[in-house]
Design a protein around this motif. Structure first.
Motif, mmCIF file in Angstrom:
data_model
loop_
_atom_site.group_PDB
_atom_site.id
_atom_site.type_symbol
_atom_site.label_atom_id
_atom_site.label_comp_id
_atom_site.label_asym_id
_atom_site.label_seq_id
_atom_site.Cartn_x
_atom_site.Cartn_y
_atom_site.Cartn_z
ATOM 1 N N SER A 147 -8.710 7.398 -6.927
ATOM 2 C CA SER A 147 -9.839 7.822 -7.608
ATOM 3 C C SER A 147 -10.315 7.040 -8.766
ATOM 4 O O SER A 147 -11.289 7.068 -9.257
ATOM 5 N N SER A 148 -9.426 6.323 -9.387
ATOM 6 C CA SER A 148 -9.870 5.162 -10.422
ATOM 7 C C SER A 148 -9.103 3.961 -10.262
ATOM 8 O O SER A 148 -8.062 4.165 -9.719
ATOM 9 N N ARG A 149 -9.550 3.085 -11.006
ATOM 10 C CA ARG A 149 -8.899 1.724 -10.782
ATOM 11 C C ARG A 149 -7.641 1.743 -11.818
ATOM 12 O O ARG A 149 -6.967 0.750 -11.607
ATOM 13 N N THR A 150 -7.463 2.812 -12.541
ATOM 14 C CA THR A 150 -6.011 2.838 -12.981
ATOM 15 C C THR A 150 -5.152 3.463 -12.508
ATOM 16 O O THR A 150 -3.902 3.445 -12.856
ATOM 17 N N ASP A 151 -5.244 4.055 -11.089
ATOM 18 C CA ASP A 151 -4.237 4.556 -10.240
ATOM 19 C C ASP A 151 -3.092 3.426 -10.036
ATOM 20 O O ASP A 151 -3.318 2.203 -9.741
ATOM 21 N N MET A 152 -1.898 3.859 -9.728
ATOM 22 C CA MET A 152 -0.628 3.049 -9.392
ATOM 23 C C MET A 152 -0.795 2.521 -7.959
ATOM 24 O O MET A 152 -1.001 3.263 -6.942
ATOM 25 N N ILE A 153 -0.736 1.340 -7.951
ATOM 26 C CA ILE A 153 -0.692 0.799 -6.474
ATOM 27 C C ILE A 153 0.819 0.030 -6.491
ATOM 28 O O ILE A 153 1.135 -0.879 -7.354
ATOM 29 N N VAL A 154 1.385 0.097 -5.370
ATOM 30 C CA VAL A 154 2.604 -0.293 -5.282
ATOM 31 C C VAL A 154 2.712 -1.515 -4.443
ATOM 32 O O VAL A 154 1.879 -1.446 -3.083
ATOM 33 N N LEU A 155 3.127 -2.795 -4.556
ATOM 34 C CA LEU A 155 3.071 -3.939 -4.020
ATOM 35 C C LEU A 155 4.616 -4.100 -3.495
ATOM 36 O O LEU A 155 5.496 -4.254 -4.024
ATOM 37 N N ARG A 156 4.615 -4.380 -1.998
ATOM 38 C CA ARG A 156 6.304 -4.942 -1.417
ATOM 39 C C ARG A 156 5.850 -6.051 -0.655
ATOM 40 O O ARG A 156 5.420 -6.076 0.597
ATOM 41 N N PRO A 157 6.454 -7.074 -1.209
ATOM 42 C CA PRO A 157 6.727 -8.283 -0.370
ATOM 43 C C PRO A 157 7.629 -8.023 0.837
ATOM 44 O O PRO A 157 8.640 -7.659 0.528
ATOM 45 N N ARG A 158 7.196 -8.489 1.970
ATOM 46 C CA ARG A 158 7.887 -8.549 3.029
ATOM 47 C C ARG A 158 8.575 -9.757 3.362
ATOM 48 O O ARG A 158 8.354 -10.947 2.529
ATOM 49 N N GLU A 159 9.587 -10.250 4.309
ATOM 50 C CA GLU A 159 10.368 -11.374 4.376
ATOM 51 C C GLU A 159 9.401 -12.274 4.569
ATOM 52 O O GLU A 159 8.626 -12.295 5.755
ATOM 53 N N GLY A 160 9.598 -13.494 4.206
ATOM 54 C CA GLY A 160 8.835 -14.792 4.526
ATOM 55 C C GLY A 160 7.738 -14.859 3.687
ATOM 56 O O GLY A 160 6.973 -15.966 3.453
ATOM 57 N N ALA A 161 7.379 -13.860 2.937
ATOM 58 C CA ALA A 161 6.084 -14.042 1.989
ATOM 59 C C ALA A 161 6.780 -14.603 0.585
ATOM 60 O O ALA A 161 7.711 -14.431 -0.014
ATOM 61 N N ASP A 162 6.003 -15.657 0.167
ATOM 62 C CA ASP A 162 6.390 -16.491 -0.876
ATOM 63 C C ASP A 162 5.856 -16.128 -2.154
ATOM 64 O O ASP A 162 4.847 -14.986 -2.205
ATOM 65 N N LEU A 163 6.305 -16.524 -3.390
ATOM 66 C CA LEU A 163 5.832 -15.952 -4.585
ATOM 67 C C LEU A 163 4.189 -16.219 -4.649
ATOM 68 O O LEU A 163 3.527 -15.462 -5.464
#
Length: 126
Positions: free
Chosen positions: A88-104
């Motif tokens: 609904s707005s750009r301040t809503d929470m977004i969860v990021l989950r790195p998967r196996e093999g994804a580097d920093l």
């Protein structure tokens, strides 16, 4: 005045110029190899506070070769438009989950792209 040994040979002075050149070359290399323009502010939560997630889920799985928003594959260029459909707005929470093999670097690229588009509440899962 140089020191003479018992054999009559003069002792040579140690030349520091090559060592100083190497030190300066290493200094320049590391200064140029470092990137200081990737300032991504990260808030670290101790997990003690409550924060309610409202609206539809916003989980981004970050794999080495693709991104998934709520299980649906999406390109990095299309991520903003896909997120706008579920928030609904750009301040809503977004969860990021790195998967196996994804580097920093991949994670930082996604976070930088989202921050540049105005998303401020990014949460990183281990």
């Amino acid at each position: 005045m140089s020191i003479q040994l018992a054999t009559g040979r003069r002792m040579r002075r140690l030349n520091m110029t090559p060592m100083i050149d190497v030190v300066f070359l290493l200094l320049v290399f590391f200064m140029l190899a470092s990137s200081f323009d990737r300032d991504v502010p990260i808030k670290i939560s101790t997990g003690g506070g409550e924060s309610a997630i409202t609206g539809s889920p916003r989980l981004i799985d970050i794999a080495p070769d693709m991104l998934r928003l709520n299980g649906r594959a999406v390109a990095l260029e299309e991520l903003t438009a896909a997120l706008d459909a579920v928030i609904s707005s750009r301040t809503d929470m977004i969860v990021l989950r790195p998967r196996e093999g994804a580097d920093l670097q991949r994670l930082v690229d996604v976070m930088s792209a989202l921050s540049a588009q105005g998303f401020t509440a990014l949460v990183l899962l281990e």
